[in-house]
Scaffold this motif. Sequence first.
Motif, PDB file in Angstrom:
ATOM      1  N   GLN A   1     -32.498  -9.739  -2.043  1.00 27.72           N
ATOM      2  CA  GLN A   1     -31.589  -8.828  -2.755  1.00 27.72           C
ATOM      3  C   GLN A   1     -31.875  -7.368  -2.419  1.00 27.72           C
ATOM      4  OE1 GLN A   1     -31.392  -9.777  -6.946  1.00 27.72           O
ATOM      5  NE2 GLN A   1     -31.003 -11.922  -6.493  1.00 27.72           N
TER       6      GLN A   1
ATOM      7  N   ASN B   1     -29.626  -6.075   1.081  1.00 26.74           N
ATOM      8  CA  ASN B   1     -28.295  -5.471   1.055  1.00 26.74           C
ATOM      9  C   ASN B   1     -28.114  -4.525  -0.130  1.00 26.74           C
ATOM     10  OD1 ASN B   1     -27.944  -7.236  -1.056  1.00 26.74           O
ATOM     11  ND2 ASN B   1     -25.984  -8.019  -0.364  1.00 26.74           N
TER      12      ASN B   1
ATOM     13  N   LEU C   1     -24.707 -11.631   2.140  1.00 25.53           N
ATOM     14  CA  LEU C   1     -25.690 -12.380   1.369  1.00 25.53           C
ATOM     15  C   LEU C   1     -24.998 -13.522   0.643  1.00 25.53           C
ATOM     16  CD1 LEU C   1     -28.445 -12.834   0.103  1.00 25.53           C
ATOM     17  CD2 LEU C   1     -27.995 -10.963  -1.455  1.00 25.53           C
TER      18      LEU C   1
ATOM     19  N   MET D   1     -20.863  -8.290  -6.065  1.00 23.48           N
ATOM     20  CA  MET D   1     -21.138  -7.018  -5.397  1.00 23.48           C
ATOM     21  C   MET D   1     -21.424  -7.259  -3.920  1.00 23.48           C
ATOM     22  SD  MET D   1     -23.307  -5.229  -8.382  1.00 23.48           S
ATOM     23  CE  MET D   1     -24.188  -3.949  -7.524  1.00 23.48           C
ATOM     24  N   SER D   2     -22.036  -8.402  -3.612  1.00 19.13           N
ATOM     25  CA  SER D   2     -22.273  -8.748  -2.217  1.00 19.13           C
ATOM     26  C   SER D   2     -20.956  -8.966  -1.484  1.00 19.13           C
ATOM     27  CB  SER D   2     -23.108 -10.023  -2.107  1.00 19.13           C
ATOM     28  OG  SER D   2     -24.389  -9.811  -2.626  1.00 19.13           O
TER      29      SER D   2
ATOM     30  N   LYS E   1     -24.110  -9.654  -9.102  1.00 19.73           N
ATOM     31  CA  LYS E   1     -24.707  -9.347  -7.800  1.00 19.73           C
ATOM     32  C   LYS E   1     -23.990 -10.102  -6.689  1.00 19.73           C
ATOM     33  CE  LYS E   1     -29.415  -8.165  -9.035  1.00 19.73           C
ATOM     34  NZ  LYS E   1     -30.689  -8.810  -9.370  1.00 19.73           N
TER      35      LYS E   1
ATOM     36  N   LEU F   1     -28.896  -4.658  -3.382  1.00 20.38           N
ATOM     37  CA  LEU F   1     -28.579  -5.064  -4.758  1.00 20.38           C
ATOM     38  C   LEU F   1     -29.707  -4.650  -5.683  1.00 20.38           C
ATOM     39  CD1 LEU F   1     -27.093  -8.632  -4.267  1.00 20.38           C
ATOM     40  CD2 LEU F   1     -25.903  -6.588  -5.017  1.00 20.38           C
ATOM     41  N   LEU F   2     -30.906  -4.610  -5.152  1.00 19.11           N
ATOM     42  CA  LEU F   2     -32.055  -4.146  -5.919  1.00 19.11           C
ATOM     43  C   LEU F   2     -32.614  -2.918  -5.222  1.00 19.11           C
ATOM     44  CD1 LEU F   2     -34.008  -7.421  -6.782  1.00 19.11           C
ATOM     45  CD2 LEU F   2     -32.708  -5.985  -8.343  1.00 19.11           C
TER      46      LEU F   2
END
Lengths: 287, 276
Positions: free
Chosen positions: A51, A54, A87, B183-184, B180, A56-57
């Motif tokens: 994560q 890309n 992802l 969002m990806s 998430k 996300l974190l």
Amino acid sequence: MSIEVKNLSHIYMQGTLTEAFALTDVSFTVEDGEFIGLIGPTGSGKSTLIQHLNGLLKPTSGTVLVDGVDIWSKGVSLKEIRRKIGLVFQYPEQQVFEETVFDDIAFGPRNLGYSPEEVERSVEAARQVVGLDKELLSRSPFDLSGGQLRRVAVAGILAMNPEVLVLDEPAAGLDPKGRKEILDNIKKLHESGITVILVSHNMEDVAYFCQRILVLYDGTLIADGAPREVFTKEKLIDSIGLKPPEVTIVMRKLRQRGWSVREDVLTVEEGFEEILRCLGTKGVALI
Amino acid sequence: MMSSGAIIGQYYPTQSIVHSLDPRAKILICIIFMIVLFVGNNFYAFLVTGIFTLVCVFLSKVPLKMLIRGLRPIVFIMIFTMALHIFLTPGPTMFQIGPLKATWTGLMQGFFIGLRLIILICFTSLLTLTTSPIELTDGLEDILKPLSKIGVPAHEIAMMMTIALRFIPTLLEEADRIMKAQMSRGADFESGNIIERAKSLVPLLVPLFVSAFRRADELAMAMEARCYRGGEGRTRMRELKMRKIDFVAILATVIMSCFVIYTRIRFGPVLPPSMV
């Protein structure tokens, strides 16, 4: 396109009672066109790590560089990063929501602002890659079987034309046939030039497909190398509760019984050849 | 992570007298206290209920800071009600803005209402802060049990509450994951006007509902597989037992209530001596 992870650490809920170190000082580089396997026991930080790739974190410390640019520096579009690095989450079929399969696959491309023709084209290309029947496109995704739905979800990411594909346990929960199909698809994608990072619990799959393996344990990267190197580190692999492919274990046992087979065998075909070679030199008397 | 946000009914795990009280006693005390708080209408009543609350907070070992943080969401409501009281109560004029007349009586009334709200929130949050959700629903079930004679499904209500509480973190986690995942796929949950934002929630809510229904279905199946068939004749792993300390706590509350009622009868709605 290259991804460089530098001294990445991540702490969940920092500063609270439930603070937890998920990743500690992880560094590695992904080169263009590689097929990398990411393995490690449950809770080792695999999902947290991908994560970060890309955006996300956000790392607690350390950096993630894509083509040499820190993805968290000013002016970098995370949307563009997420397009480039596709992802696929674990059980991606759970993210499906549209009324038709076509619309669901088109969700990504539309978010990126593609024109209707471009959307149509990328959905069609993605559909062909994952081998989904054309007539399914107009159906509701909730009518499909588990395996088909999984392909729809993977197609949803592929339709954004990613340059790197990261998959978290893409074959989890599928039957052997569905498993083989999805993995063969991924292999085809890699051959077409896409960089692939595969998170898996199945050592056979990783040994068979990947050119390089990263091993995570308790948030640290404890091994990084070719499958043959990693899986012959017997003690290391055993100590973290993982198991090398069955055939590698068979070879190891044979050696303990005095056979002079190679230990770094990773696939059944290789094992077969080795045993034949050994029988040839020793003669049939042994059996 | 999404789950790091504020959570209603947060439990503060520690060992204290208040924590060890029987949940039924605590619920009962809370109900009595709430009634008394609205019966009390003078300076002495607020003084007594306020001190009672402070003593309870002290005994519970819950940091005062945590309770004050819990007051933040009601600041707006408090200011609003106080303003209404100040300007709408008839009495001697304090100052005037156009047609709006601020009165001294209004100020006093507004002040008391605000105080009442603060005490109310502090005391009731103390209940959830010192009682684990499981204990709370067990206690509630016992208190509602007499009502099952007139058709109130006491056990079922308690079970529903337990399950709902149990699944809050699960659903938060799931929402985080689906968010998430979307969002990806280039979804944007943060920008745009209200309508765009509401629309952008569809890709989150549809999968979340689908999975919540699936989970409910599976849970029902799993409960039936273990022969769950409602509350009748069902025993508990932890039986609730009233101890001496529980009765002492209830008695203390009752004595305090009697005093508040006495002040209401004796003094009526008056201001403290110094302000008369």
